[in-house]
Design an enzyme around this catalytic site. Sequence first.
Site, PDB file in Angstrom:
ATOM      1  N   GLU A  34       0.819  -1.117  -0.138  1.00 12.32           N
ATOM      2  CA  GLU A  34      -0.053  -0.215   0.070  1.00 12.32           C
ATOM      3  C   GLU A  34       0.957   1.054   0.013  1.00 12.32           C
ATOM      4  O   GLU A  34       1.756   1.409   0.872  1.00 12.32           O
ATOM      5  CB  GLU A  34      -0.788   0.254   1.318  1.00 12.32           C
ATOM      6  CG  GLU A  34      -1.902   1.178   1.209  1.00 12.32           C
ATOM      7  CD  GLU A  34      -2.869   1.334   2.327  1.00 12.32           C
ATOM      8  OE1 GLU A  34      -2.896   0.412   3.082  1.00 12.32           O
ATOM      9  OE2 GLU A  34      -3.740   2.403   2.092  1.00 12.32           O
ATOM     10  N   GLU A  59       4.838   5.042   3.760  1.00 13.63           N
ATOM     11  CA  GLU A  59       4.265   6.068   4.226  1.00 13.63           C
ATOM     12  C   GLU A  59       5.414   7.181   4.543  1.00 13.63           C
ATOM     13  O   GLU A  59       6.099   6.981   5.424  1.00 13.63           O
ATOM     14  CB  GLU A  59       3.262   5.763   5.533  1.00 13.63           C
ATOM     15  CG  GLU A  59       2.680   7.021   6.125  1.00 13.63           C
ATOM     16  CD  GLU A  59       1.878   8.061   5.181  1.00 13.63           C
ATOM     17  OE1 GLU A  59       0.814   7.598   4.673  1.00 13.63           O
ATOM     18  OE2 GLU A  59       2.315   9.158   5.128  1.00 13.63           O
ATOM     19  N   ASP A  87       9.506   7.468   1.072  1.00 17.06           N
ATOM     20  CA  ASP A  87       8.890   8.289  -0.080  1.00 17.06           C
ATOM     21  C   ASP A  87       8.836   6.815  -1.139  1.00 17.06           C
ATOM     22  O   ASP A  87       9.796   6.317  -1.247  1.00 17.06           O
ATOM     23  CB  ASP A  87       9.874   9.100  -0.637  1.00 17.06           C
ATOM     24  CG  ASP A  87       9.087   9.803  -1.830  1.00 17.06           C
ATOM     25  OD1 ASP A  87       8.554   9.132  -2.563  1.00 17.06           O
ATOM     26  OD2 ASP A  87       9.542  11.135  -2.026  1.00 17.06           O
ATOM     27  N   ASP A 109      -3.911  11.986  -3.563  1.00 11.91           N
ATOM     28  CA  ASP A 109      -3.519  13.219  -3.937  1.00 11.91           C
ATOM     29  C   ASP A 109      -4.800  14.176  -3.952  1.00 11.91           C
ATOM     30  O   ASP A 109      -5.576  14.367  -4.484  1.00 11.91           O
ATOM     31  CB  ASP A 109      -3.371  13.563  -5.619  1.00 11.91           C
ATOM     32  CG  ASP A 109      -2.013  12.714  -5.978  1.00 11.91           C
ATOM     33  OD1 ASP A 109      -1.132  12.721  -5.306  1.00 11.91           O
ATOM     34  OD2 ASP A 109      -2.031  11.911  -6.927  1.00 11.91           O
ATOM     35  N   LYS A 113      -5.151  21.593  -7.113  1.00 10.83           N
ATOM     36  CA  LYS A 113      -4.803  22.880  -7.922  1.00 10.83           C
ATOM     37  C   LYS A 113      -3.618  22.442  -8.880  1.00 10.83           C
ATOM     38  O   LYS A 113      -2.913  21.812  -8.547  1.00 10.83           O
ATOM     39  CB  LYS A 113      -4.567  23.934  -6.783  1.00 10.83           C
ATOM     40  CG  LYS A 113      -5.934  24.261  -6.032  1.00 10.83           C
ATOM     41  CD  LYS A 113      -5.680  25.513  -5.358  1.00 10.83           C
ATOM     42  CE  LYS A 113      -7.041  25.774  -4.647  1.00 10.83           C
ATOM     43  NZ  LYS A 113      -6.906  26.531  -3.488  1.00 10.83           N
ATOM     44  N   ASP A 145     -11.532  10.479  -4.737  1.00 15.71           N
ATOM     45  CA  ASP A 145     -12.904  11.125  -4.844  1.00 15.71           C
ATOM     46  C   ASP A 145     -12.872  12.495  -5.461  1.00 15.71           C
ATOM     47  O   ASP A 145     -13.654  13.304  -5.484  1.00 15.71           O
ATOM     48  CB  ASP A 145     -13.384  11.428  -3.324  1.00 15.71           C
ATOM     49  CG  ASP A 145     -12.462  11.864  -2.407  1.00 15.71           C
ATOM     50  OD1 ASP A 145     -11.311  12.641  -2.968  1.00 15.71           O
ATOM     51  OD2 ASP A 145     -12.653  12.092  -1.207  1.00 15.71           O
ATOM     52  N   GLU A 184     -11.551   6.385   2.264  1.00 18.08           N
ATOM     53  CA  GLU A 184     -12.822   5.850   1.650  1.00 18.08           C
ATOM     54  C   GLU A 184     -13.923   5.732   2.638  1.00 18.08           C
ATOM     55  O   GLU A 184     -14.991   6.078   2.118  1.00 18.08           O
ATOM     56  CB  GLU A 184     -12.120   4.401   1.211  1.00 18.08           C
ATOM     57  CG  GLU A 184     -13.379   3.674   0.609  1.00 18.08           C
ATOM     58  CD  GLU A 184     -12.997   2.262   0.142  1.00 18.08           C
ATOM     59  OE1 GLU A 184     -11.822   1.676   0.587  1.00 18.08           O
ATOM     60  OE2 GLU A 184     -13.550   1.648  -0.351  1.00 18.08           O
TER      61      GLU A 184
HETATM   62  C1  LIG Z   1      -4.939  11.699   1.318  1.00 16.08           C
HETATM   63  S1  LIG Z   1      -3.900  10.771   2.131  1.00 16.08           S
HETATM   64  C2  LIG Z   1      -4.642   9.276   2.150  1.00 16.08           C
HETATM   65  C3  LIG Z   1      -4.261   8.126   3.361  1.00 16.08           C
HETATM   66  C4  LIG Z   1      -5.228   6.872   3.227  1.00 16.08           C
HETATM   67  N1  LIG Z   1      -4.548   6.156   1.798  1.00 16.08           N
HETATM   68  C5  LIG Z   1      -6.503   6.606   2.985  1.00 16.08           C
HETATM   69  O1  LIG Z   1      -7.059   6.572   1.854  1.00 16.08           O
HETATM   70  O2  LIG Z   1      -7.243   6.925   4.096  1.00 16.08           O
HETATM   71  C6  LIG Z   1      -2.445  10.388   1.524  1.00 16.08           C
HETATM   72  C7  LIG Z   1      -1.316   9.512   2.046  1.00 16.08           C
HETATM   73  O3  LIG Z   1      -0.212   9.540   1.311  1.00 16.08           O
HETATM   74  C8  LIG Z   1       1.006   9.778   1.736  1.00 16.08           C
HETATM   75  N2  LIG Z   1       1.848  10.054   0.735  1.00 16.08           N
HETATM   76  C9  LIG Z   1       1.947  11.347   0.053  1.00 16.08           C
HETATM   77  N3  LIG Z   1       3.063  11.005  -0.729  1.00 16.08           N
HETATM   78  C10 LIG Z   1       3.677  10.140  -0.545  1.00 16.08           C
HETATM   79  C11 LIG Z   1       4.897   9.474  -1.098  1.00 16.08           C
HETATM   80  N4  LIG Z   1       5.703  10.045  -2.149  1.00 16.08           N
HETATM   81  N5  LIG Z   1       5.246   8.113  -0.739  1.00 16.08           N
HETATM   82  C12 LIG Z   1       4.539   7.607   0.436  1.00 16.08           C
HETATM   83  N6  LIG Z   1       3.485   8.090   1.098  1.00 16.08           N
HETATM   84  C13 LIG Z   1       2.888   9.360   0.400  1.00 16.08           C
HETATM   85  C14 LIG Z   1       0.442  10.850   2.691  1.00 16.08           C
HETATM   86  O4  LIG Z   1       1.359  11.094   3.963  1.00 16.08           O
HETATM   87  C15 LIG Z   1      -0.701  10.454   3.286  1.00 16.08           C
HETATM   88  O5  LIG Z   1      -0.786   9.856   4.346  1.00 16.08           O
END
Ligand SMILES: C[S@@+](CC[C@H](N)C(=O)[O-])C[C@H]1O[C@@H](n2cnc3c(N)ncnc32)[C@H](O)[C@@H]1O
Length: 204
Positions: A34, A59, A87, A109, A113, A145, A184
């Site tokens: 994930e 994460e 990352d 994402d 914007k 969404d 979700e």
């Molecule tokens: C909007 S949140 C959604 C969290 C989860 N997937 C959910 O649906 O509830 C996006 C997640 O992706 C992580 N994230 C963003 N860029 C990332 C990257 N380059 N590598 C790993 N995680 C990343 C953020 O820190 C955040 O926890």
Amino acid sequence: MRIDPYQDAPRLPEGDRVDPRELVGGGPEPVEIEIGPGRGWFLVERLAADPAVRLIGLEIRRKWATIVDRRLAARGLGARARVFAEDVRSAFARFPDACASVVFLHFPDPWWKKRHQKRLVLTPELALEVARILVPGGLFFIQTDVLERADAYESVVGLSGRFAPEGPSSRVDENPFSARSPRERRAMADGLPIVRLLFRSLPR
Ligand SMILES: C[S@@+](CC[C@H](N)C(=O)[O-])C[C@H]1O[C@@H](n2cnc3c(N)ncnc32)[C@H](O)[C@@H]1O
């Protein structure tokens, strides 16, 4: 001086090559991965839904990687699942070919914007990396969404030339993995439309 309480967040082992299968029990069977699990409840539900599943979460936020990894261990799931503060872009580059059966990308994402374009997680480069680390015939599941994002994801994955839609279209009505991500659940509670995309990686 302020000390970061998450400075010891779990990280992938050092080295140019890291095999995620070795981090959750070893064995040749591919794992599920994930990207960006955030608060992490999808992982817990997915592990409960299928006792054979082994999962890795990547994460970028150290806080959530730490909390979710500790939670998995506290629930006795640490041998089957880990979350690392990484990352995804640098982590995937270190993973071997064909080590994963499914890659999940739930609501990646939130920024829509134009100026946030450079922060997008799902780029053409990442789509190719997902195809590389998946076994041939492996699944790539994306949810959002933000409707404009869904069109963009569909086109990025399609243009990679490495995936086919899992059905007549890549858009599926339901999440077939018996587990839901926190965002979700929130989107469903708020009555927001969710676009779910399911692709299968093509044989190399
Ligand atoms: C909007 S949140 C959604 C969290 C989860 N997937 C959910 O649906 O509830 C996006 C997640 O992706 C992580 N994230 C963003 N860029 C990332 C990257 N380059 N590598 C790993 N995680 C990343 C953020 O820190 C955040 O926890």
